[in-house]
Design a protein around this motif. Structure first.
Motif, PDB file in Angstrom:
ATOM      1  N   GLY A  15       0.825  -1.197   0.000  1.00 55.10           N
ATOM      2  CA  GLY A  15       0.000   0.000   0.000  1.00 55.10           C
ATOM      3  C   GLY A  15       0.857   1.244   0.000  1.00 55.10           C
ATOM      4  N   GLY A  16       0.184   2.381   0.099  1.00 48.60           N
ATOM      5  CA  GLY A  16       0.949   3.611   0.019  1.00 48.60           C
ATOM      6  C   GLY A  16       0.362   4.771   0.789  1.00 48.60           C
ATOM      7  N   ALA A  17       1.266   5.635   1.230  1.00 51.72           N
ATOM      8  CA  ALA A  17       0.923   6.935   1.797  1.00 51.72           C
ATOM      9  C   ALA A  17       1.189   7.941   0.687  1.00 51.72           C
ATOM     10  N   VAL A  18       0.109   8.329  -0.025  1.00 54.15           N
ATOM     11  CA  VAL A  18       0.225   9.266  -1.135  1.00 54.15           C
ATOM     12  C   VAL A  18       0.168  10.680  -0.574  1.00 54.15           C
ATOM     13  N   LYS A  25       2.035  22.564   2.444  1.00 53.99           N
ATOM     14  CA  LYS A  25       1.658  21.674   3.548  1.00 53.99           C
ATOM     15  C   LYS A  25       1.315  20.290   3.000  1.00 53.99           C
ATOM     16  N   PRO A  26       1.814  19.233   3.673  1.00 52.05           N
ATOM     17  CA  PRO A  26       1.557  17.878   3.186  1.00 52.05           C
ATOM     18  C   PRO A  26       0.169  17.357   3.564  1.00 52.05           C
ATOM     19  N   PHE A  27      -0.512  16.789   2.562  1.00 52.69           N
ATOM     20  CA  PHE A  27      -1.786  16.104   2.762  1.00 52.69           C
ATOM     21  C   PHE A  27      -1.593  14.654   2.355  1.00 52.69           C
ATOM     22  N   VAL A  28      -2.327  13.736   2.999  1.00 54.32           N
ATOM     23  CA  VAL A  28      -2.237  12.313   2.686  1.00 54.32           C
ATOM     24  C   VAL A  28      -3.622  11.809   2.293  1.00 54.32           C
ATOM     25  N   ALA A  29      -3.661  10.916   1.293  1.00 55.58           N
ATOM     26  CA  ALA A  29      -4.926  10.309   0.873  1.00 55.58           C
ATOM     27  C   ALA A  29      -5.238   9.149   1.809  1.00 55.58           C
ATOM     28  N   MET A  30      -6.390   9.232   2.496  1.00 55.81           N
ATOM     29  CA  MET A  30      -6.792   8.177   3.429  1.00 55.81           C
ATOM     30  C   MET A  30      -8.127   7.580   2.996  1.00 55.81           C
ATOM     31  N   ILE A  31      -8.267   6.274   3.230  1.00 52.22           N
ATOM     32  CA  ILE A  31      -9.512   5.580   2.903  1.00 52.22           C
ATOM     33  C   ILE A  31     -10.270   5.257   4.192  1.00 52.22           C
ATOM     34  N   ALA A  32     -11.598   5.188   4.059  1.00 54.70           N
ATOM     35  CA  ALA A  32     -12.454   4.806   5.180  1.00 54.70           C
ATOM     36  C   ALA A  32     -13.144   3.490   4.842  1.00 54.70           C
ATOM     37  N   GLY A  65      -8.384   6.319  -6.912  1.00 59.09           N
ATOM     38  CA  GLY A  65      -8.425   7.013  -8.195  1.00 59.09           C
ATOM     39  C   GLY A  65      -7.176   7.822  -8.493  1.00 59.09           C
ATOM     40  N   LEU A  66      -6.180   7.758  -7.618  1.00 57.30           N
ATOM     41  CA  LEU A  66      -4.994   8.603  -7.756  1.00 57.30           C
ATOM     42  C   LEU A  66      -3.833   7.907  -8.462  1.00 57.30           C
ATOM     43  N   ASP A  67      -3.096   8.699  -9.236  1.00 60.45           N
ATOM     44  CA  ASP A  67      -1.831   8.253  -9.819  1.00 60.45           C
ATOM     45  C   ASP A  67      -0.718   8.793  -8.934  1.00 60.45           C
ATOM     46  N   ALA A  68       0.278   7.947  -8.685  1.00 63.14           N
ATOM     47  CA  ALA A  68       1.363   8.347  -7.793  1.00 63.14           C
ATOM     48  C   ALA A  68       2.669   7.713  -8.258  1.00 63.14           C
ATOM     49  N   GLU A  69       3.767   8.175  -7.685  1.00 65.16           N
ATOM     50  CA  GLU A  69       5.059   7.534  -7.910  1.00 65.16           C
ATOM     51  C   GLU A  69       5.637   7.182  -6.549  1.00 65.16           C
ATOM     52  N   VAL A  70       6.343   6.056  -6.519  1.00 66.47           N
ATOM     53  CA  VAL A  70       6.961   5.601  -5.277  1.00 66.47           C
ATOM     54  C   VAL A  70       8.248   6.380  -5.039  1.00 66.47           C
ATOM     55  N   ILE A  71       8.377   6.924  -3.833  1.00 65.00           N
ATOM     56  CA  ILE A  71       9.609   7.591  -3.428  1.00 65.00           C
ATOM     57  C   ILE A  71      10.504   6.600  -2.693  1.00 65.00           C
ATOM     58  N   GLY A  72       9.909   5.781  -1.843  1.00 62.48           N
ATOM     59  CA  GLY A  72      10.691   4.787  -1.117  1.00 62.48           C
ATOM     60  C   GLY A  72       9.823   3.996  -0.161  1.00 62.48           C
ATOM     61  N   VAL A  92       2.672  -6.343   5.183  1.00 61.70           N
ATOM     62  CA  VAL A  92       2.242  -5.275   4.290  1.00 61.70           C
ATOM     63  C   VAL A  92       3.387  -4.287   4.116  1.00 61.70           C
ATOM     64  N   ASP A  93       3.827  -4.124   2.864  1.00 61.11           N
ATOM     65  CA  ASP A  93       4.843  -3.123   2.536  1.00 61.11           C
ATOM     66  C   ASP A  93       4.122  -1.809   2.269  1.00 61.11           C
ATOM     67  N   PHE A  94       4.498  -0.753   2.986  1.00 59.73           N
ATOM     68  CA  PHE A  94       3.919   0.566   2.747  1.00 59.73           C
ATOM     69  C   PHE A  94       4.991   1.486   2.175  1.00 59.73           C
ATOM     70  N   TYR A  95       4.631   2.166   1.087  1.00 59.23           N
ATOM     71  CA  TYR A  95       5.555   3.061   0.402  1.00 59.23           C
ATOM     72  C   TYR A  95       5.138   4.510   0.568  1.00 59.23           C
ATOM     73  N   LEU A  96       6.144   5.374   0.666  1.00 58.61           N
ATOM     74  CA  LEU A  96       5.924   6.806   0.611  1.00 58.61           C
ATOM     75  C   LEU A  96       5.775   7.155  -0.864  1.00 58.61           C
ATOM     76  N   MET A  97       4.697   7.865  -1.219  1.00 60.22           N
ATOM     77  CA  MET A  97       4.409   8.176  -2.614  1.00 60.22           C
ATOM     78  C   MET A  97       4.132   9.660  -2.797  1.00 60.22           C
ATOM     79  N   HIS A  98       4.435  10.125  -4.000  1.00 61.49           N
ATOM     80  CA  HIS A  98       4.168  11.508  -4.394  1.00 61.49           C
ATOM     81  C   HIS A  98       2.997  11.496  -5.367  1.00 61.49           C
ATOM     82  N   HIS A  99       1.990  12.325  -5.101  1.00 65.08           N
ATOM     83  CA  HIS A  99       0.792  12.407  -5.947  1.00 65.08           C
ATOM     84  C   HIS A  99       1.142  13.024  -7.299  1.00 65.08           C
ATOM     85  N   LEU A 100       0.771  12.337  -8.382  1.00 63.41           N
ATOM     86  CA  LEU A 100       1.027  12.832  -9.729  1.00 63.41           C
ATOM     87  C   LEU A 100      -0.228  13.365 -10.412  1.00 63.41           C
ATOM     88  N   GLY A 101      -1.394  12.754 -10.119  1.00 65.84           N
ATOM     89  CA  GLY A 101      -2.622  13.172 -10.787  1.00 65.84           C
ATOM     90  C   GLY A 101      -3.747  12.231 -10.459  1.00 65.84           C
TER      91      GLY A 101
END
Length: 155
Positions: A15-18, A25-32, A65-72, A92-101
């Motif tokens: 999974g990922g923290a987009v 300011k950093p925002f993260v996409a979270m699911i409910a 619905g988000l496109d992202a790239e893995v940072i690490g 579960v591997d969680f990746y830090l991601m940057h939102h692309l679109g």
């Protein structure tokens, strides 16, 4: 006589923290899930022939619905749970991601809602301690996201 040995199974998800920067300011996409009572990060099973990173990007796209790239890699969380008479060890591997679109939209067959949440608030909102720790780690690594965002906006 029933077999006293319990069945065990290993499962691997990603999974990922987009992260998206808004006015710096950093925002993260979270699911409910569970009727919007449980908040966390998008994740799902790694399919055969797929890398952990590919699975994380696919699950993020499917659930948010988000496109992202893995940072690490942020971290790998391991826990056990029961499904009937089977003990499941999940990693579960969680990746830090940057939102692309992409447009933020919940995959309603799997999640109830998806929101952009200020990262500091996301740490408080996450339902599981392990994901709160992940988001704290993401906050510490946010400079990588800021540098990546500046580099892509200046190119």
């Amino acid at each position: 006589m029933p077999d006293a040995r319990r069945k065990t199974r290993n499962e691997h998800s990603s999974g990922g923290a987009v992260i998206d920067l808004r006015d710096g300011k950093p925002f993260v996409a979270m699911i409910a899930t569970r009727g919007r009572s449980r908040w966390g990060l998008p994740k799902g099973a790694v399919s055969q022939g797929e890398t952990s990173e590919q699975a994380a990007l696919r699950e993020v796209k499917e659930e948010t619905g988000l496109d992202a790239e893995v940072i690490g890699l942020l971290d790998t969380i391991e826990y056990f749970f029961r499904a009937g008479d089977t003990l499941i060890k999940k990693s579960v591997d969680f990746y830090l991601m940057h939102h692309l679109g992409g447009t933020l939209a919940p995959q309603l067959s799997e999640v109830d809602d998806v929101e952009w949440v200020p990262l500091s608030e996301g740490i408080e909102r996450a339902s599981f301690e392990s994901e709160r720790k992940l988001l704290s780690s993401a906050l510490e690594q946010i400079e990588l996201v800021v540098k990546r965002a500046r580099a892509s906006s200046s190119s």
